[in-house]
Design a protein around this motif. Sequence first.
Motif, PDB file in Angstrom:
ATOM      1  N   ALA A 278       6.897 -61.022  88.217  1.00 35.53           N
ATOM      2  CA  ALA A 278       6.544 -59.951  87.278  1.00 35.53           C
ATOM      3  C   ALA A 278       5.794 -60.490  86.067  1.00 35.53           C
ATOM      4  CB  ALA A 278       7.795 -59.204  86.834  1.00 35.53           C
ATOM      5  N   PHE A 279       6.183 -61.678  85.571  1.00 34.52           N
ATOM      6  CA  PHE A 279       5.519 -62.245  84.398  1.00 34.52           C
ATOM      7  C   PHE A 279       4.078 -62.645  84.724  1.00 34.52           C
ATOM      8  CE2 PHE A 279       9.983 -63.634  83.051  1.00 34.52           C
ATOM      9  CZ  PHE A 279      10.149 -62.526  82.238  1.00 34.52           C
ATOM     10  N   PHE A 280       3.867 -63.188  85.929  1.00 34.41           N
ATOM     11  CA  PHE A 280       2.508 -63.582  86.336  1.00 34.41           C
ATOM     12  C   PHE A 280       1.612 -62.346  86.445  1.00 34.41           C
ATOM     13  CE2 PHE A 280       5.096 -67.132  87.876  1.00 34.41           C
ATOM     14  CZ  PHE A 280       4.333 -68.227  87.533  1.00 34.41           C
ATOM     15  N   VAL A 281       2.130 -61.290  87.107  1.00 36.66           N
ATOM     16  CA  VAL A 281       1.326 -60.081  87.305  1.00 36.66           C
ATOM     17  C   VAL A 281       1.086 -59.369  85.971  1.00 36.66           C
ATOM     18  CG1 VAL A 281       1.192 -57.890  88.545  1.00 36.66           C
ATOM     19  CG2 VAL A 281       2.243 -59.858  89.641  1.00 36.66           C
ATOM     20  N   TRP A 282       2.100 -59.385  85.080  1.00 33.64           N
ATOM     21  CA  TRP A 282       1.962 -58.797  83.756  1.00 33.64           C
ATOM     22  C   TRP A 282       0.832 -59.467  82.993  1.00 33.64           C
ATOM     23  CZ3 TRP A 282       3.255 -54.545  81.356  1.00 33.64           C
ATOM     24  CH2 TRP A 282       3.348 -54.493  79.963  1.00 33.64           C
ATOM     25  N   ASP A 283       0.765 -60.795  83.089  1.00 32.92           N
ATOM     26  CA  ASP A 283      -0.304 -61.527  82.409  1.00 32.92           C
ATOM     27  C   ASP A 283      -1.659 -61.115  82.959  1.00 32.92           C
ATOM     28  OD1 ASP A 283      -1.096 -63.865  80.601  1.00 32.92           O
ATOM     29  OD2 ASP A 283      -1.985 -64.477  82.503  1.00 32.92           O
ATOM     30  N   MET A 284      -1.767 -60.931  84.285  1.00 36.04           N
ATOM     31  CA  MET A 284      -3.029 -60.493  84.879  1.00 36.04           C
ATOM     32  C   MET A 284      -3.429 -59.113  84.351  1.00 36.04           C
ATOM     33  SD  MET A 284      -2.425 -61.612  88.845  1.00 36.04           S
ATOM     34  CE  MET A 284      -1.881 -63.266  89.272  1.00 36.04           C
ATOM     35  N   ALA A 285      -2.438 -58.230  84.209  1.00 35.18           N
ATOM     36  CA  ALA A 285      -2.726 -56.890  83.701  1.00 35.18           C
ATOM     37  C   ALA A 285      -3.243 -56.956  82.266  1.00 35.18           C
ATOM     38  CB  ALA A 285      -1.478 -56.027  83.773  1.00 35.18           C
ATOM     39  N   LEU A 286      -2.576 -57.757  81.423  1.00 37.64           N
ATOM     40  CA  LEU A 286      -2.961 -57.847  80.018  1.00 37.64           C
ATOM     41  C   LEU A 286      -4.346 -58.463  79.854  1.00 37.64           C
ATOM     42  CD1 LEU A 286       0.436 -59.042  78.506  1.00 37.64           C
ATOM     43  CD2 LEU A 286      -0.620 -56.806  78.193  1.00 37.64           C
ATOM     44  N   LYS A 287      -4.690 -59.420  80.713  1.00 35.94           N
ATOM     45  CA  LYS A 287      -5.990 -60.073  80.614  1.00 35.94           C
ATOM     46  C   LYS A 287      -7.134 -59.115  80.954  1.00 35.94           C
ATOM     47  CE  LYS A 287      -5.161 -65.034  81.314  1.00 35.94           C
ATOM     48  NZ  LYS A 287      -3.749 -65.169  81.005  1.00 35.94           N
ATOM     49  N   ARG A 288      -6.823 -58.093  81.752  1.00 38.69           N
ATOM     50  CA  ARG A 288      -7.883 -57.228  82.258  1.00 38.69           C
ATOM     51  C   ARG A 288      -7.908 -55.835  81.647  1.00 38.69           C
ATOM     52  NH1 ARG A 288      -6.270 -60.772  85.955  1.00 38.69           N
ATOM     53  NH2 ARG A 288      -7.688 -61.538  87.569  1.00 38.69           N
ATOM     54  N   GLY A 289      -6.810 -55.430  80.993  1.00 36.50           N
ATOM     55  CA  GLY A 289      -6.695 -54.022  80.647  1.00 36.50           C
ATOM     56  C   GLY A 289      -6.539 -53.704  79.170  1.00 36.50           C
ATOM     57  N   ASP A 290      -6.387 -52.413  78.896  1.00 28.85           N
ATOM     58  CA  ASP A 290      -6.205 -51.864  77.559  1.00 28.85           C
ATOM     59  C   ASP A 290      -4.718 -51.937  77.210  1.00 28.85           C
ATOM     60  OD1 ASP A 290      -5.779 -50.138  75.370  1.00 28.85           O
ATOM     61  OD2 ASP A 290      -7.517 -48.924  75.901  1.00 28.85           O
ATOM     62  N   ALA A 291      -4.372 -52.720  76.192  1.00 28.76           N
ATOM     63  CA  ALA A 291      -2.972 -52.923  75.839  1.00 28.76           C
ATOM     64  C   ALA A 291      -2.284 -51.619  75.471  1.00 28.76           C
ATOM     65  CB  ALA A 291      -2.868 -53.919  74.685  1.00 28.76           C
ATOM     66  N   ARG A 292      -3.024 -50.675  74.877  1.00 27.69           N
ATOM     67  CA  ARG A 292      -2.422 -49.391  74.494  1.00 27.69           C
ATOM     68  C   ARG A 292      -1.998 -48.613  75.734  1.00 27.69           C
ATOM     69  NH1 ARG A 292      -7.770 -47.748  71.432  1.00 27.69           N
ATOM     70  NH2 ARG A 292      -8.418 -48.496  73.485  1.00 27.69           N
ATOM     71  N   GLN A 293      -2.875 -48.554  76.724  1.00 25.71           N
ATOM     72  CA  GLN A 293      -2.566 -47.817  77.950  1.00 25.71           C
ATOM     73  C   GLN A 293      -1.446 -48.504  78.724  1.00 25.71           C
ATOM     74  OE1 GLN A 293      -5.939 -47.130  80.458  1.00 25.71           O
ATOM     75  NE2 GLN A 293      -4.741 -46.176  82.082  1.00 25.71           N
TER      76      GLN A 293
END
Length: 290
Positions: free
Chosen positions: A220-235
């Motif tokens: 979950a931590f690895f995938v979370w990092d991928m999400a944060l690197k690519r996406g809008d933190a607010r959304q």
Amino acid sequence: MSSTLYALIAIAIWATLASLGSALSHVPPFLLTGLALIIGSMPSWPLVLRDRAAWKVPKTTLALGIYGLFGFHFLLFIALRHAPPIEANLVNYLWPLFMVVLAPLLLPGVSLRPLHIVAALLGFVGAAVAILGARSGTASSAVTEYWGFVPALGSAFIWASYSLWTKRVAAFPTSAIGLFGLVSGALALVCHALLEPSATLVGKDWMLIVLCGLGPLGAAFFVWDMALKRGDARQIGILSYLTPLASTALLLLVTGRPLTWSIALAAALIIAAALMGSRASGRAGRAPAA
């Protein structure tokens, strides 16, 4: 894969944590966290053995990783010892709201629309309905030490600020999350040795700890990092309110308790919040034509 899909995968994995934690409730929490974080770091070990650059990060970035993974769990466990668990957990789930409202302060070039704030508040109400409704009418334990809510609030701030600050530091490989987990796990085991009684683990305990490590305290931590690197933190912050909803629903199913009206209401509120947040972020991303 889109950032939203990465975030949803992390949320789905985190949803299993309450059920796994319930089955491992007899294991001292720092021991469980330490073992699970170290196990969760193992998938990145072959990468660093093949290429040391997989874990090559500045000291400030490593400190940020330890701040996030270890600091979050340390304060949360202190809170659960000194405040009613349900209410402490609810305070801890302020972190998605913190992610939304802190984004303009911690990330340059990010602003908030009123719709973001409304969506974040709506999501928190949905999380509150899910968590408090799961008590099925049972009375909450008395608040004997109000200060226990302070570390719960601190844990929420740590996870939100860690998530946002990973977008501010120099780019680092997602594999470095394994280093963060390994060091944080070692620190958690030190806390176990200093603060908790020793425990004997049986085969079933080890199997569940491995699942916990490879899932909610690992992948979950690895995938979370991928999400944060690519996406809008607010959304992503607003989407994160799906975590307590899914976690509570799964826990009720695993324990054989029926799903209640509160789960349906929480689902409606959180889904509405996610749609509002997505719409607000979409509008913010469309600059007016020159």
